[in-house]
Write a protein that holds these residues in place. Structure first.
Motif: not given
Length: 321
Positions: A64, A99, A276
């Motif tokens: 992410h 995403t 992330r």
């Protein structure tokens, strides 16, 4: 850190804020390209296209992403408006990703020091654009002199936009109360240790006590069920969070800076932990480079080697070439 490393970190944080040194680097035909090469271990490049290109490759690997156009403490209204246009363009270009992306920024880059009303309207416009494209905003935290203004503006924004989150620095003594404040609101919370040099009456230094404070604040956020991004490269903290079985909870992700401990990012991803990566780009990379080196002074040696052997940067550890 050893005493020598602590001293090096202190010097790096000091020169990061020295405008004379920054200007000397910016205008030097020799220093600028050399230091930019070192910065490219941590910064995706100077343009949005550079950042999107790397973001697409990292997303395909299962990461992410957070993305930021670097800048802060802007006192020129023209530059503030240019920054707003750049963030709007970044939000639009993130439609190329599949995403949700965290669009991160400093409020002082969008006008906080010039006109709080202007900064508020800029973030509102960004929040609406991001909502339509399925992304969210993440307000970064700055020096302690701005903390109250940032938290107060976040409280106003979060009551109107659920896709706006806030960053909390664990090292500030006030952060326990700040976490209680923001837990009343809907946005994501990003928890960091804190990179800015602050006096001891305001903040903890790097220490066991700071790690304990970080874990205390993480515990509050996780147990509250709040969507949270635990941003740390500290292996001891990561291991403790894992031991508490926090890393596989649906409301938790680990966030790491691009170029910092890529082996940790890979290991966590392999274990099924949502990871992330925080990607930055832009021409205001000088301060960012100084802070990354200050966090781990031995990386100064790595930076010097990168300057004179650019092939080292072809793979920063994510399997990219």
């Amino acid at each position: 850190m050893t005493p020598e490393e602590r001293r090096t970190a202190e010097i790096l944080r000091t020169i990061a804020r020295d405008e004379r040194i920054k200007e000397a680097v910016r205008t030097s035909p020799l220093l600028y390209p050399l230091l930019l090469t070192a910065a490219k271990r941590y910064v995706t490049g100077e343009t949005r296209a550079d950042a999107i290109k790397i973001a697409q490759r990292l997303e395909k690997m299962g990461y992410h992403l957070s993305m930021e156009h670097i800048g802060e403490n802007t006192l020129d209204s023209q530059i503030v408006h240019e920054a707003q246009r750049e963030f709007l363009a970044l939000t639009a270009d993130c439609s190329q990703l599949h995403t949700p992306v965290g669009i991160s920024f400093d409020l002082s880059h969008l006008g906080l020091l010039l006109d709080k009303g202007l900064a508020f309207s800029h973030v509102e416009e960004l929040a609406e654009r991001a909502r339509h494209s399925g992304h969210y905003l993440m307000i970064s935290m700055e020096e302690s002199t701005k903390t109250e203004a940032i938290i107060s503006m976040y409280e106003r924004l979060a009551q109107r936009h659920e896709n706006v989150g806030i960053t909390i620095q664990a090292h500030l003594h006030r952060s326990l109360d700040d976490v209680k404040r923001v837990l009343r609101l809907p946005g994501k919370i990003r928890l960091v240790k804190g990179a800015f040099k602050e006096p001891q009456e305001i903040a903890l230094g790097r220490s066991v006590e700071l790690n304990e404070r970080y874990l205390e604040l993480a515990d509050m956020c996780v147990r509250a069920g709040r969507e949270c991004s635990l941003a740390t490269h500290d292996q001891a903290i990561v291991d403790e969070l894992d031991g508490r079985d926090y890393l596989h909870r649906p409301n938790v992700e680990v966030e790491l800076l691009y170029g910092v401990r890529p082996e940790l990012a890979h290991a966590l991803r392999e274990k099924g932990v949502p990871v992330r990566l925080y990607l930055t780009y832009g021409t205001e990379w000088y301060l960012y480079l100084c802070h990354r080196l200050a966090e781990h002074p031995p990386h100064v040696h790595q930076a010097i080697a990168d300057m004179f052997d650019t092939a080292r940067l072809q793979d920063v550890g994510y399997g990219m070439s």
